[in-house]
Design an enzyme around this catalytic site. Structure first.
Site: not given
Ligand code: 13P
Ligand code: G3H
Ligand code: ZN
Length: 309
Positions: A50, A104, A254, A181, A82, A211
């Protein structure tokens, strides 16, 4: 063994009932736990980074760690950005050697989302890189009061078809009730499978992405809470719902929250039980082992992706 694109993985997953796990990575131990699991399960693998992870680890470290993982395990791995929020970060990742990027534009209006996505598709495709986009919004439980209000943000099937046609995107993330989350549902978990089936029917050749697909394993939540954590009421997507989604075009699942919980649970436990220890390797090793076991469980029992490499 190499960095590969998601093209072939998705082509296979699309015509089968399994999905490829896309795991978020932030440091060496997380990467090692995941790749060791994928190797033992002989499973296809996407590691995703990310913007927050890039900032935390600094760009060169994660790409080099993923390269190291490829050398160490002999696996083919797709490296994916991501939630890229604009052209600039997508371009940077293409230039850094990522094999897939997500633009996104889901928070923007439909036409603006198309415009942004097209620009990324043009650049990425010219460099042999695949593109994921998102349509619809992933609302959290705190965002809406009821299922009706929540579903107003879900992906509209006809728009998904138009979006794919106009952008030429390689895969599409959709909103059918998951959220990011550890707090995904207040009451009974609900995903809009009828909507998923309709989207898959209209764009059967487009790999779909789920996701917010962590299952929030109770084992890790209780361990966190037992050893000083405070995450009451955490609830994820039930395992059978992920298995079901994989039958209707979901090719990429994901997972980040489950990695965070596994790691934190083990670190908390070790530190609580061993107050005299201060060698980080002592608590990061069991955290890495827990990640490996959790990812193996996912690949085998949730994604059905063992031996699909
Ligand atoms: P979770 O928070 O369910 O693990 O989802 C992660 C995600 O979608 C990252 O893009
Ligand atoms: O979709 C979000 C992922 O869990 C990444 O989270 O932006 O805190 O790294 P982050
Ligand atoms: Zn996501």
């Amino acid at each position: 063994m190499a960095l590969i694109t998601t093209k072939e993985m998705f082509a296979k997953a699309l015509v089968s009932d399994y999905a490829v796990g896309a795991f978020n990575v932030n440091n060496m131990e997380i990467i090692q736990g995941i790749v060791d699991a994928a190797k033992e399960e002989n499973a296809p693998l996407i590691l995703q980074v990310s913007a927050g992870a890039r900032k935390y680890a600094r760009p060169a470290y994660l790409t080099k760690l993923v390269e190291a993982a490829i050398i160490d395990t002999g696996l083919d791995i797709a490296l994916h950005l991501d939630h890229g929020e604009d052209f600039d970060i997508c371009k940077k990742c293409v230039d850094d050697g990522f094999t897939s990027v997500m633009i996104d534009g889901s928070k923007h209006e439909f036409e603006e989302n198309i415009k942004m996505t097209k620009q990324v598709v043009e650049y990425a495709h010219a460099h042999g890189v695949a593109v994921e986009a998102e349509l619809g919004k992933l609302a959290g439980i705190e965002d809406d009061v009821n299922v009706d209000a929540r579903s107003a943000t879900f992906t509209v099937p006809e728009e998904a078809a138009e979006f794919v046609e106009k952008t030429g995107v390689d895969s599409l993330a959709i909103a059918i009730g998951t959220s990011h989350g550890a707090y995904k549902f207040k009451g009974e978990p609900y995903l809009d499978f009828e909507r998923l089936k309709e989207i898959h029917k209209l764009i059967p050749d487009t790999p779909l992405v789920l996701h917010g697909a962590s299952t929030v394993l109770p084992e890790f939540v209780s361990k966190c809470n037992k050893y000083g954590g405070n995450i009451p009421g955490a609830q994820g997507v039930p395992e059978e719902m992920i298995r079901e989604a994989a039958k209707y075009g979901i090719c990429k699942v994901n997972i980040d929250t489950d990695l965070r919980l596994a790691m934190t649970a083990e670190v908390r436990k070790f530190i609580a039980e061993n107050p005299a220890e201060f060698d980080p390797r002592k608590y990061l090793a069991p955290a890495r082992d827990a990640i490996k076991a959790m990812v193996q469980h996912k690949i085998r029992n949730v994604l059905n992706a063992s031996n699909m490499r």
